[in-house]
Design a protein around this motif. Structure first.
Motif, mmCIF file in Angstrom:
data_model
loop_
_atom_site.group_PDB
_atom_site.id
_atom_site.type_symbol
_atom_site.label_atom_id
_atom_site.label_comp_id
_atom_site.label_asym_id
_atom_site.label_seq_id
_atom_site.Cartn_x
_atom_site.Cartn_y
_atom_site.Cartn_z
ATOM 1 N N PRO A 30 0.826 -1.217 0.000
ATOM 2 C CA PRO A 30 0.000 0.000 0.000
ATOM 3 C C PRO A 30 0.860 1.267 0.000
ATOM 4 O O PRO A 30 1.862 1.352 0.715
ATOM 5 C CB PRO A 30 -0.804 -0.125 1.295
ATOM 6 C CG PRO A 30 -0.852 -1.588 1.571
ATOM 7 C CD PRO A 30 0.465 -2.126 1.101
ATOM 8 N N GLU A 31 0.470 2.253 -0.797
ATOM 9 C CA GLU A 31 1.257 3.475 -0.946
ATOM 10 C C GLU A 31 1.430 4.214 0.377
ATOM 11 O O GLU A 31 2.515 4.703 0.687
ATOM 12 C CB GLU A 31 0.595 4.402 -1.973
ATOM 13 C CG GLU A 31 1.397 5.669 -2.248
ATOM 14 C CD GLU A 31 0.734 6.568 -3.275
ATOM 15 O OE1 GLU A 31 1.274 7.654 -3.550
ATOM 16 O OE2 GLU A 31 -0.329 6.187 -3.799
ATOM 17 N N SER A 32 0.350 4.278 1.165
ATOM 18 C CA SER A 32 0.442 5.005 2.437
ATOM 19 C C SER A 32 1.449 4.349 3.377
ATOM 20 O O SER A 32 2.146 5.017 4.140
ATOM 21 C CB SER A 32 -0.928 5.075 3.114
ATOM 22 O OG SER A 32 -1.381 3.780 3.493
ATOM 23 N N LEU A 33 1.541 3.026 3.308
ATOM 24 C CA LEU A 33 2.498 2.304 4.143
ATOM 25 C C LEU A 33 3.925 2.551 3.659
ATOM 26 O O LEU A 33 4.844 2.746 4.461
ATOM 27 C CB LEU A 33 2.165 0.817 4.112
ATOM 28 C CG LEU A 33 2.692 -0.071 5.236
ATOM 29 C CD1 LEU A 33 2.464 0.546 6.598
ATOM 30 C CD2 LEU A 33 2.045 -1.444 5.150
ATOM 31 N N ALA A 34 4.097 2.573 2.363
ATOM 32 C CA ALA A 34 5.416 2.871 1.793
ATOM 33 C C ALA A 34 5.864 4.268 2.188
ATOM 34 O O ALA A 34 7.044 4.493 2.524
ATOM 35 C CB ALA A 34 5.358 2.737 0.271
ATOM 36 N N LEU A 35 4.947 5.223 2.186
ATOM 37 C CA LEU A 35 5.274 6.590 2.588
ATOM 38 C C LEU A 35 5.633 6.653 4.070
ATOM 39 O O LEU A 35 6.502 7.429 4.477
ATOM 40 C CB LEU A 35 4.102 7.519 2.284
ATOM 41 C CG LEU A 35 3.828 7.786 0.796
ATOM 42 C CD1 LEU A 35 2.527 8.566 0.622
ATOM 43 C CD2 LEU A 35 4.994 8.542 0.166
ATOM 44 N N HIS A 36 4.962 5.826 4.881
ATOM 45 C CA HIS A 36 5.278 5.766 6.308
ATOM 46 C C HIS A 36 6.706 5.285 6.530
ATOM 47 O O HIS A 36 7.441 5.833 7.364
ATOM 48 C CB HIS A 36 4.285 4.822 7.008
ATOM 49 C CG HIS A 36 3.446 5.500 8.036
ATOM 50 N ND1 HIS A 36 2.467 6.405 7.728
ATOM 51 C CD2 HIS A 36 3.444 5.415 9.388
ATOM 52 C CE1 HIS A 36 1.890 6.831 8.829
ATOM 53 N NE2 HIS A 36 2.481 6.256 9.853
ATOM 54 N N LEU A 37 7.082 4.263 5.805
ATOM 55 C CA LEU A 37 8.444 3.747 5.921
ATOM 56 C C LEU A 37 9.464 4.802 5.488
ATOM 57 O O LEU A 37 10.509 4.969 6.118
ATOM 58 C CB LEU A 37 8.594 2.491 5.066
ATOM 59 C CG LEU A 37 7.771 1.268 5.478
ATOM 60 C CD1 LEU A 37 7.916 0.160 4.455
ATOM 61 C CD2 LEU A 37 8.186 0.771 6.859
ATOM 62 N N GLU A 38 9.133 5.514 4.436
ATOM 63 C CA GLU A 38 10.027 6.556 3.930
ATOM 64 C C GLU A 38 10.138 7.708 4.928
ATOM 65 O O GLU A 38 11.224 8.260 5.135
ATOM 66 C CB GLU A 38 9.496 7.068 2.596
ATOM 67 C CG GLU A 38 10.396 8.092 1.922
ATOM 68 C CD GLU A 38 9.826 8.551 0.590
ATOM 69 O OE1 GLU A 38 10.185 9.657 0.147
ATOM 70 O OE2 GLU A 38 9.024 7.806 -0.011
ATOM 71 N N LYS A 39 9.026 8.039 5.559
ATOM 72 C CA LYS A 39 9.004 9.144 6.528
ATOM 73 C C LYS A 39 10.002 8.913 7.650
ATOM 74 O O LYS A 39 10.688 9.835 8.095
ATOM 75 C CB LYS A 39 7.587 9.278 7.092
ATOM 76 C CG LYS A 39 7.442 10.289 8.218
ATOM 77 C CD LYS A 39 6.005 10.281 8.756
ATOM 78 C CE LYS A 39 5.866 11.194 9.963
ATOM 79 N NZ LYS A 39 4.482 11.166 10.514
ATOM 80 N N TYR A 40 10.082 7.675 8.135
ATOM 81 C CA TYR A 40 10.971 7.366 9.256
ATOM 82 C C TYR A 40 12.300 6.769 8.789
ATOM 83 O O TYR A 40 13.109 6.354 9.622
ATOM 84 C CB TYR A 40 10.271 6.396 10.213
ATOM 85 C CG TYR A 40 9.097 7.017 10.928
ATOM 86 C CD1 TYR A 40 9.277 7.859 12.011
ATOM 87 C CD2 TYR A 40 7.792 6.769 10.497
ATOM 88 C CE1 TYR A 40 8.197 8.424 12.675
ATOM 89 C CE2 TYR A 40 6.702 7.331 11.147
ATOM 90 C CZ TYR A 40 6.912 8.163 12.233
ATOM 91 O OH TYR A 40 5.832 8.722 12.871
ATOM 92 N N ASP A 41 12.480 6.717 7.471
ATOM 93 C CA ASP A 41 13.723 6.189 6.900
ATOM 94 C C ASP A 41 14.027 4.805 7.459
ATOM 95 O O ASP A 41 15.133 4.517 7.918
ATOM 96 C CB ASP A 41 14.887 7.148 7.183
ATOM 97 C CG ASP A 41 16.123 6.814 6.346
ATOM 98 O OD1 ASP A 41 15.945 6.208 5.273
ATOM 99 O OD2 ASP A 41 17.237 7.147 6.784
ATOM 100 N N LEU A 42 13.015 3.938 7.432
ATOM 101 C CA LEU A 42 13.155 2.602 7.994
ATOM 102 C C LEU A 42 13.548 1.597 6.921
ATOM 103 O O LEU A 42 13.066 1.647 5.791
ATOM 104 C CB LEU A 42 11.834 2.159 8.642
ATOM 105 C CG LEU A 42 11.359 2.989 9.838
ATOM 106 C CD1 LEU A 42 10.010 2.483 10.328
ATOM 107 C CD2 LEU A 42 12.377 2.945 10.968
#
Length: 267
Positions: A60-72
């Motif tokens: 899911p795009e929103s989940l991918a953005l979440h990972l990117e936000k925290y640089d995980l």
């Protein structure tokens, strides 16, 4: 990115064991599922071992953005739909799951001075009730929750779904209440039990002090021996014809009376 097609893959077999209490205890891991819950886990900085998604639906795009936000850099595993169905505990899987490490909270942490509002849960058996109680406790500002050893396991999938992310926000341990209650009292915490037969209502007791509310089994309430341990017993007045309230609803009312008293003062 790892790709797994077969339900017989060794990693899938290992993760499948997390659907049982024994498997979760042995591995120190548990499964959560659904986009929103996984995003809450990321926001709460939970330790995520792997993120699993259905290759037929994509991440899911929103989940991918979440990972990117925290640089995980969480390991991401793309799996077949049969694998998702094997690992999922819902009738209509969203197609995304995560494997999380259990939080390791030292029981002694709960006796530190910054804790003044506790909830003790004794022999609650229904996972939906426990999850709802945890969610209400989170909303009402409870700082520490202690589950008695006879209470349903915290990492049961139905508890996690009902709590809707609140297990990530609170200090929650499971331990023997016979030993915990005296320690709380020694630290100046007033332990208040609940019973429909108590002489005082929850309006009649000062809840603004350091306090631990203890609630009991859905059908039987607190045992007689447990009642002997508490400092005071309270009840919720029933003015209609209903004989009782659901334990999750009753707990919520009492916790929010504490919130009201803290805001308005007790008198």
């Amino acid at each position: 990115m790892e790709v797994i097609q077969s339900i017989n893959n060794p990693r899938i077999k290992t993760w499948y064991q997390l659907k049982s209490k024994k498997g979760r205890q042995e591995q120190g891991l548990y499964i959560i599922e659904g986009i929103k819950l996984i995003e809450e886990a990321i926001d709460a900085k939970q330790e995520i071992e792997a993120l699993i998604f259905d290759q037929g639906k994509d991440l899911p795009e929103s989940l991918a953005l979440h990972l990117e936000k925290y640089d995980l850099s969480i390991p991401i595993v793309s799996v077949s739909t049969p694998v998702i169905e094997k690992l999922s505990d819902t009738e209509t899987p969203q197609g995304v799951l995560a494997i999380l490490k259990k939080k390791n909270i030292e029981i002694e942490k709960l006796f530190e001075n910054q804790f003044s509002f506790y909830l003790l849960i004794d022999q609650i058996q229904d996972p939906g009730n426990l999850g709802t109680i945890i969610r209400s406790a989170d909303a009402a500002g409870v700082q520490g929750i202690i589950l008695g050893n006879s209470t349903v396991e915290l990492y049961n999938s139905k508890v996690i779904r009902s709590a809707m992310g609140s297990i990530f926000h609170l200090s929650i341990v499971q331990d023997e209440l016979d030993q915990i209650i005296p320690k709380l009292q020694k630290n100046g915490v007033k332990v208040i039990g609940t019973s429909p037969y108590a002489s005082k209502t929850y309006f009649d007791v000062d809840l603004t002090q350091k306090v631990a509310i203890i609630v009991g089994n859905e059908a039987k309430g607190l045992s007689d021996s447990r009642k002997q341990q508490v400092d005071e017993m309270i009840k919720i007045p029933l003015v209609g014809k209903a004989e009782s309230l659901n334990v999750a609803m009753a707990t919520t009312l009492i916790l929010y009376e504490r919130v009201r008293q803290m805001e308005k003062g007790w008198a």
